[in-house]
Design a protein around this motif. Structure first.
Motif, PDB file in Angstrom:
ATOM      1  N   SER A   1       5.085   0.965   1.231  1.00  0.00           N
ATOM      2  CA  SER A   1       5.561   0.524   2.543  1.00  0.00           C
ATOM      3  C   SER A   1       6.260   1.644   3.294  1.00  0.00           C
ATOM      4  O   SER A   1       6.191   1.715   4.527  1.00  0.00           O
ATOM      5  CB  SER A   1       6.519  -0.667   2.387  1.00  0.00           C
ATOM      6  OG  SER A   1       5.842  -1.809   1.927  1.00  0.00           O
ATOM      7  N   SER A   2       6.945   2.533   2.589  1.00  0.00           N
ATOM      8  CA  SER A   2       7.654   3.622   3.260  1.00  0.00           C
ATOM      9  C   SER A   2       6.685   4.628   3.863  1.00  0.00           C
ATOM     10  O   SER A   2       7.061   5.395   4.761  1.00  0.00           O
ATOM     11  CB  SER A   2       8.586   4.332   2.274  1.00  0.00           C
ATOM     12  OG  SER A   2       7.852   4.831   1.170  1.00  0.00           O
TER      13      SER A   2
ATOM     14  N   THR B   1      13.971  -2.834   9.515  1.00  0.00           N
ATOM     15  CA  THR B   1      14.059  -2.592   8.085  1.00  0.00           C
ATOM     16  C   THR B   1      13.868  -1.102   7.832  1.00  0.00           C
ATOM     17  O   THR B   1      13.174  -0.415   8.595  1.00  0.00           O
ATOM     18  CB  THR B   1      12.992  -3.401   7.317  1.00  0.00           C
ATOM     19  OG1 THR B   1      13.088  -3.123   5.923  1.00  0.00           O
ATOM     20  CG2 THR B   1      11.594  -3.054   7.794  1.00  0.00           C
TER      21      THR B   1
ATOM     22  N   ASP C   1      12.911   1.532   4.586  1.00  0.00           N
ATOM     23  CA  ASP C   1      12.409   1.554   3.213  1.00  0.00           C
ATOM     24  C   ASP C   1      12.188   2.983   2.767  1.00  0.00           C
ATOM     25  O   ASP C   1      11.953   3.882   3.582  1.00  0.00           O
ATOM     26  CB  ASP C   1      11.107   0.753   3.120  1.00  0.00           C
ATOM     27  CG  ASP C   1      11.329  -0.723   3.372  1.00  0.00           C
ATOM     28  OD1 ASP C   1      11.659  -1.435   2.412  1.00  0.00           O
ATOM     29  OD2 ASP C   1      11.183  -1.149   4.525  1.00  0.00           O
TER      30      ASP C   1
ATOM     31  N   SER D   1      10.273   2.367  -5.294  1.00  0.00           N
ATOM     32  CA  SER D   1      10.186   2.221  -3.839  1.00  0.00           C
ATOM     33  C   SER D   1      10.663   0.844  -3.427  1.00  0.00           C
ATOM     34  O   SER D   1      10.692  -0.108  -4.232  1.00  0.00           O
ATOM     35  CB  SER D   1       8.747   2.431  -3.363  1.00  0.00           C
ATOM     36  OG  SER D   1       7.880   1.438  -3.897  1.00  0.00           O
ATOM     37  N   THR D   2      11.022   0.745  -2.174  1.00  0.00           N
ATOM     38  CA  THR D   2      11.300  -0.552  -1.564  1.00  0.00           C
ATOM     39  C   THR D   2      10.169  -0.851  -0.586  1.00  0.00           C
ATOM     40  O   THR D   2       9.481   0.049  -0.109  1.00  0.00           O
ATOM     41  CB  THR D   2      12.645  -0.552  -0.836  1.00  0.00           C
ATOM     42  OG1 THR D   2      12.598   0.388   0.238  1.00  0.00           O
ATOM     43  CG2 THR D   2      13.780  -0.199  -1.776  1.00  0.00           C
TER      44      THR D   2
ATOM     45  N   ASP E   1      11.290  -8.965   1.169  1.00  0.00           N
ATOM     46  CA  ASP E   1      11.656  -7.645   0.665  1.00  0.00           C
ATOM     47  C   ASP E   1      11.097  -7.433  -0.732  1.00  0.00           C
ATOM     48  O   ASP E   1      10.952  -8.384  -1.518  1.00  0.00           O
ATOM     49  CB  ASP E   1      13.185  -7.495   0.622  1.00  0.00           C
ATOM     50  CG  ASP E   1      13.794  -7.555   2.015  1.00  0.00           C
ATOM     51  OD1 ASP E   1      13.244  -6.899   2.923  1.00  0.00           O
ATOM     52  OD2 ASP E   1      14.810  -8.256   2.197  1.00  0.00           O
TER      53      ASP E   1
ATOM     54  N   ARG F   1      10.983  -4.667  -4.292  1.00  0.00           N
ATOM     55  CA  ARG F   1      11.433  -3.525  -5.092  1.00  0.00           C
ATOM     56  C   ARG F   1      10.323  -3.248  -6.090  1.00  0.00           C
ATOM     57  O   ARG F   1       9.935  -4.113  -6.869  1.00  0.00           O
ATOM     58  CB  ARG F   1      12.748  -3.840  -5.832  1.00  0.00           C
ATOM     59  CG  ARG F   1      13.918  -4.158  -4.914  1.00  0.00           C
ATOM     60  CD  ARG F   1      14.391  -2.908  -4.178  1.00  0.00           C
ATOM     61  NE  ARG F   1      15.569  -3.177  -3.354  1.00  0.00           N
ATOM     62  CZ  ARG F   1      15.522  -3.617  -2.107  1.00  0.00           C
ATOM     63  NH1 ARG F   1      14.343  -3.849  -1.546  1.00  0.00           N
ATOM     64  NH2 ARG F   1      16.620  -3.827  -1.413  1.00  0.00           N
TER      65      ARG F   1
END
Length: 903
Positions: free
Chosen positions: A168-169, A573, A575, A595-596, A654, A656
């Motif tokens: 996602s980042s 958000t 991330d 990662s988030t 969300d 993790r």
């Protein structure tokens, strides 16, 4: 629609003719070995999960599988999603015989998560979503709005890269379970055409695919590559005669000769259940690139496609107690002699008064006689003789099975410029714009709007829905000398994305509240109610990111990324991701990542209104999905809040994501083993069903005890509590639900991939093993709007925990063979009462022969041993012989033949 298909086919044929005659195509067959080697070399370099132009899959900090286009197509499947199911063990997709709109665009799962937890790219660019929200998604996919992967023709693919990690980042919303990147063919020469035909061992499900790909030069340093495909798949029937129907036949009420009239599809069973029909499936893909200067390239790619998919619905029983279709046939308990209401009476067929004067008609036609399925002949004749009294037993005495489907249209266009700012600066750029849309126009046939009585049509157009997305991207990569073993790659950029979701009104009869609605007859087209008005919703997001990657030492590579994204409807958000790979030796590599991630609700999920019919413990009832912010949604929110658990809201979920693994070589074999752990909180989901009448009684205040939803809506409108106009088409709702942030899950698993190449009997052989263990557990069902036990069971047990395949490829001279064993572990289908379903091994075989320089012939059988999932113990209740959640379908063995011609 016919004229549009005629136009598409004309354009396709004209394009093929132009390519064949106007451009000097090189001999593809003569250069086959060179091209194959070039493609093999290219496949070692990946573009997914990294911004570097020279990163190999072996050196990636996160696992990336690379599947060549030819390998991808080595099975009987004609749909890209089914091909993925064979190639990627953690990818699941099911046949959807009776799933409302999900029949048209099937939901798929990666690592057991929702379809909108996987990001889909084409040539590294985000693919637009499909128009379908899966309200009947088997529990795992309920409410998901994923990408319509079926719109991609397999012939257009050079390779598929599967990133098995959160990203996602790097890419934004949805990249939680992983990333699927479909890389299009870019050859500038050659022409290839494939013709394939296949069927099942049962003799149904005939299918054919004709596809062609052509590449040609555009200027001195440019290319245009075009793929066209035409496909047709006939439906299959894997159902049994329902118990209630068998009772009607045994009693002599109907005969098996009536089955065709009931469902207009088959003479064998009245209940349709099988692979849906796919007709007029046409796809066109174009990929191109043009060098506009020494350090700049213009690229364009896009597609257009259209198909029609038709599935089935449940049988509407006219007379059998407990199986009668409510709102159409099922009447109150009545006195067997008079037909008037009697709490101690017998079941009946519903009777209505066309002029509204119910005192002039009996309440129901009593049912009795042999098998308790015959309407009383005297009172039936009395209703038939009356011009005012009406029952559907008069006009449709044997019941009916609706046929539901839709025509899906998909199109997209991407244009961009990439290159280097100036030669020698080390600063490269990629600026692009794209727009894509996916639209589905529904139809439902052989059904009724019961509230219209004898004036009802039998076929309806309930309307349609469309997802449209516009993206603007600016990406830069700059190489910096930071004193490390390699230059530090600094990637940064920005993205603007807008998505729009539109509902299109159906024909007036599909949502009409007819004169019999107040007398217990259901409104709207039965099975799938029409949309009463055109509505539109949109949202946009803005994002910026920075991505750093470098070889810190000769043995250590590190990567980090951070992304900030702001949604117009759901806030912002931020991330991040940290990943690395360490080369212990030339043959051993260790890698890990943390990662988030996030998934934001779509505009469609936040704004959709839908009414569908579901089978709940053998009873067909209407269930609705309504926007949380709508008038009905606010009534529900007030009702839920009154239970003391808080007020429901809708926002991003969300994630993790943690993974670690190893890649190593042992002799001539290469292996990768990766463990992953994905924690998802506040998942975007359809919550538990709410009794609509209970919510309306709460809205009415203390002492409210309305007899029906329709009566409640009328009363609340009269006293000013609601505006009746905001509740059109909801009079028949028994239950409804809405999207909110609800439950939490943890998914853990292990991926294992191995390869071994060796010489065997004078030829070249390769063994490939791919296996996945995956387990999802529901940590919390939620407190505000919790999911029910049935959905928990589906999320945790509906898919096998263990999947894998072992493939043996062998080539010797002009002959190539493939033998593949596909393993599917045990699973449970609690919703159909089939638990403890055992593991299955399916065996696929294929042989191909190079007839001459231009022609290759292929023949194969998938599921050679004709394996089926275990039969449902309650198959007689619904006619459903096998679970639609079967991970390998329920068609049994299939065969296919193919001819490939290249020059």
């Amino acid at each position: 629609m016919k004229s549009k298909f005629y136009k598409i086919n004309t354009i396709t044929m004209a394009l093929a003719a132009t390519i064949a005659t106007a451009y000097p195509l090189h001999s593809f067959a003569q250069e086959e070995d060179t091209d194959a080697q070039a493609e093999s070399d290219a496949e070692r370099i990946i573009v997914t999960g990294t911004r570097l132009s020279n990163r190999s899959a072996a050196d990636s900090p996160v696992p990336v599988d690379v599947i060549s286009g030819d390998e991808f197509r080595q099975n009987s499947s004609t749909d890209v999603q089914d091909m993925l199911r064979t190639a990627v063990p953690s990818f699941d997709v099911n046949t959807q015989p009776i799933s409302d709109a999900a029949t048209v665009v099937r939901p798929a799962n990666l690592r057991g998560l929702s379809p909108d937890n996987v990001l889909v790219l084409v040539n590294g660019k985000r693919r637009h979503r499909g128009s379908i929200i899966s309200f009947l998604g088997g529990g795992i996919s309920d409410g998901a709005q994923g990408v319509d992967i079926s719109a991609i023709p397999s012939m257009a693919l050079k390779r598929v890269e599967v990133l098995r990690d959160g990203a996602s980042s790097q890419y934004g919303s949805d990249a939680i379970a992983g990333v699927l990147n479909f890389i299009l063919r870019d050859n500038s020469e050659g022409f290839e055409v494939n013709a394939r035909y296949g069927s099942t061992f049962e003799g149904d499900g005939d299918n054919y695919t004709i596809s062609a790909n052509a590449g040609f030069e555009a200027g001195e340093n440019g290319f245009i590559n075009v793929t066209a495909e035409i496909r047709d798949v006939e439906g299959t029937v894997r159902s049994v005669v329902r118990d209630d129907v068998a009772g009607m036949v045994a009693a002599g009420y109907i005969s098996s000769d009536d089955f065709v009239g009931i469902n207009t599809y088959t003479s064998e069973v009245p209940q349709y259940w099988g692979q849906p029909d796919v007709e007029d499936d046409v796809k066109l893909f174009i990929n191109s690139g043009f060098e506009i200067s020494d350090n700049a390239e213009l690229y364009l790619f896009g597609n257009y496609g259209e198909r029609q998919v038709t599935g089935g619905f449940f049988y509407r029983n006219p007379v059998t107690e407990g199986s009668q279709r409510g709102g159409v046939y099922a009447g109150p308990l009545v006195d067997p002699l008079t037909g008037l209401r009697d709490e101690n009476g017998v079941h009946s067929v519903l009777v209505g008064a066309l002029d509204g004067n119910t005192d002039s008609c009996i309440d129901g036609i009593p049912i009795g006689g042999n098998g308790n399925v015959f309407p009383d002949p005297t009172l039936l004749a009395q209703v038939q003789a009356s011009a005012n009294c009406f029952s559907f037993i008069e006009t449709i005495p044997n019941g009916f099975v609706p046929r539901f489907g839709g025509t899906n249209e998909d199109m997209a266009f991407t244009v961009g410029v990439r290159g280097e700012i100036a030669v020698g600066t080390g600063l490269s750029y990629d600026v692009s714009a794209q727009r894509g849309s996916n639209r589905t126009d529904f139809f439902i046939k052989n059904t009724i709007n019961a509230s219209l009585g004898p004036d009802t049509p039998r076929d309806f157009v309930p309307g349609g829905q469309e997802q449209t997305e516009t993206l603007l991207n600016v990406d830069f990569v700059y190489a910096v000398d930071a004193g490390l073993y390699s230059e530090l790659s600094v990637a940064f950029g920005a993205e603007y994305r807008k998505e729009e979701f539109d509902l299109f009104a159906g024909d007036s009869a599909s949502f009409a509240l007819g004169p019999l609605a107040s007398q217990g007859f259901s409104s709207s087209s039965n099975g799938f109610g029409g949309f009463p008005a055109n509505t539109s919703a949109s949202q946009d997001s803005k994002a910026i990111y920075v991505d750093l990657e470098a070889d810190v030492t000769e043995n250590l590579t590190l990567q980090t990324a951070i992304r900030a994204e702001d949604f117009s409807e759901f806030g912002n958000t931020t991330d991040f991701k940290l990943a690395g790979i360490f080369h212990v030796s030339d043959t051993v590599r260790l890698r890990a990542a943390y990662s988030t991630g996030f998934h934001a609700p779509t505009a469609g999920q936040a704004n959709i209104t839908n009414v569908t019919t579901q089978n709940v413990q053998g009873v067909l009832i209407d269930q609705g999905t309504l926007p949380l912010f709508s008038a009905a949604g606010q009534i529900a929110a007030d009702f839920v809040e009154s239970q003391g658990n808080g007020r429901p809201t809708l926002g991003p979920e969300d994630a993790r994501n943690f993974s670690f693994g190893a890649a190593f070589d042992i002799g001539d074999t290469s292996w990768t083993v990766d463990y992953y752990n994905i924690e998802l909180t506040d998942r975007v989901a359809l919550g538990g069903n709410i009794n609509f009448l209970d919510a309306l009684n709460f809205a009415g205040g203390a002492g409210s005890d309305f007899a029906s939803v329709s009566a409640a809506l009328t009363a609340l409108d009269a006293n000013g509590t609601i505006d009746r106009g905001e509740f059109v088409g909801l009079d028949d709702l028994s239950q409804f639900r809405f999207f909110s942030n609800s439950f939490d899950t943890t998914t853990t698993g292990i991926d294992l991939v191995g390869n071994y190449s060796f010489d065997f009997m004078g030829g070249d052989s390769r063994l490939t093993l791919a296996a996945n263990y995956n387990k999802t557990e529901v940590d919390s069902v939620g407190t505000v709007n919790p999911i029910d036990a049935g959905r928990v069971a589906a999320i945790e047990d509906l898919l096998p925990n263990l999947r894998g395949n072992l493939s043996w490829f062998h080539s010797h001279g002009d002959i190539s063979t493939l033998v593949r064993a596909n393993y599917y572990g045990g699973w449970d289908d609690t919703g159909n009462g089939v638990n403890g379903i055992g593991a299955e091994v399916l065996l696929d075989v294929q042989v191909s022969y190079q007839l001459n320089d231009e022609t290759r012939l292929v023949a194969g059988i998938d599921n050679l041993l004709d394996a089926y999932p275990e039969e449902n113990p309650g198959a007689g209740g619904s006619g459903q012989l096998y679970s639609e959640a079967s991970p390998f379908g329920f068609n049994g063995a299939t065969w296919y033949v193919q001819a490939r011609y290249t020059f």
